[in-house]
Design a protein around this motif. Sequence first.
Motif, mmCIF file in Angstrom:
data_model
loop_
_atom_site.group_PDB
_atom_site.id
_atom_site.type_symbol
_atom_site.label_atom_id
_atom_site.label_comp_id
_atom_site.label_asym_id
_atom_site.label_seq_id
_atom_site.Cartn_x
_atom_site.Cartn_y
_atom_site.Cartn_z
ATOM 1 N N GLY A 45 0.782 -1.239 0.000
ATOM 2 C CA GLY A 45 0.000 0.000 0.000
ATOM 3 C C GLY A 45 0.807 1.279 0.000
ATOM 4 O O GLY A 45 0.228 2.366 -0.056
ATOM 5 N N THR A 48 -0.005 3.908 -2.836
ATOM 6 C CA THR A 48 -1.421 4.212 -3.098
ATOM 7 C C THR A 48 -1.621 5.652 -3.573
ATOM 8 O O THR A 48 -1.137 6.600 -2.955
ATOM 9 N N ARG A 57 -3.295 0.948 -6.285
ATOM 10 C CA ARG A 57 -1.868 0.644 -6.151
ATOM 11 C C ARG A 57 -1.153 1.054 -7.446
ATOM 12 O O ARG A 57 -1.256 0.376 -8.462
ATOM 13 N N GLY A 104 0.801 6.517 1.633
ATOM 14 C CA GLY A 104 -0.201 5.518 1.251
ATOM 15 C C GLY A 104 -1.309 5.408 2.271
ATOM 16 O O GLY A 104 -2.485 5.278 1.927
ATOM 17 N N SER A 108 -5.349 6.153 1.511
ATOM 18 C CA SER A 108 -6.428 5.193 1.789
ATOM 19 C C SER A 108 -7.427 5.773 2.785
ATOM 20 O O SER A 108 -8.644 5.629 2.621
#
Length: 151
Positions: A45, A48, A57, A104, A108
């Motif tokens: 991750g 990301t 990804r 990342g 998210s």
Amino acid sequence: MTFVIKVNGSGHNVDVDGDTPLLWVLRDVLGMTGTKFGCGMALCGACTVHINGEPTRSCITPIDSIGKSEVTTIEAIGKTPAGAKIQRAWLDREVVQCGYCQSGQIMSATALLASKPHPTDADIDNAMAGNICRCGTYVRIREAIKQAASS
Ligand code: FES
Ligand code: FES
């Protein structure tokens, strides 16, 4: 081959092979080094980004699959309402340790908050499960997401 991709609201011409991962283009061609290389296999991750708002990804996303999609990276996520709340909460909760995974994590978490302004613990677990932190900042990440959701 030349591709035109839209990153953080601006168009960029990039001359690379079609199977070049988006992560390589961001870092090595466009000089946007906030997005990190961890595993290169969609397992950690660290890489990301958002493509049309979806956490993606970038290490396994070939540049020829981007088309006219909007790519957003850590360099610009703070300009979105959810991204600004997440970054504020990250600072308040002092989430970051070494920092390597954190761009990342923030991407998210921001995608989660943008789609679910009041996520449950299960929502958080589900959204963040693919982002690995070797420093074990998971407890602070959860606290920061909850703070951002209540701000
Ligand atoms: S570098 Fe892409 S998921 Fe690990
Ligand atoms: S803060 Fe070090 S790997 Fe997550």
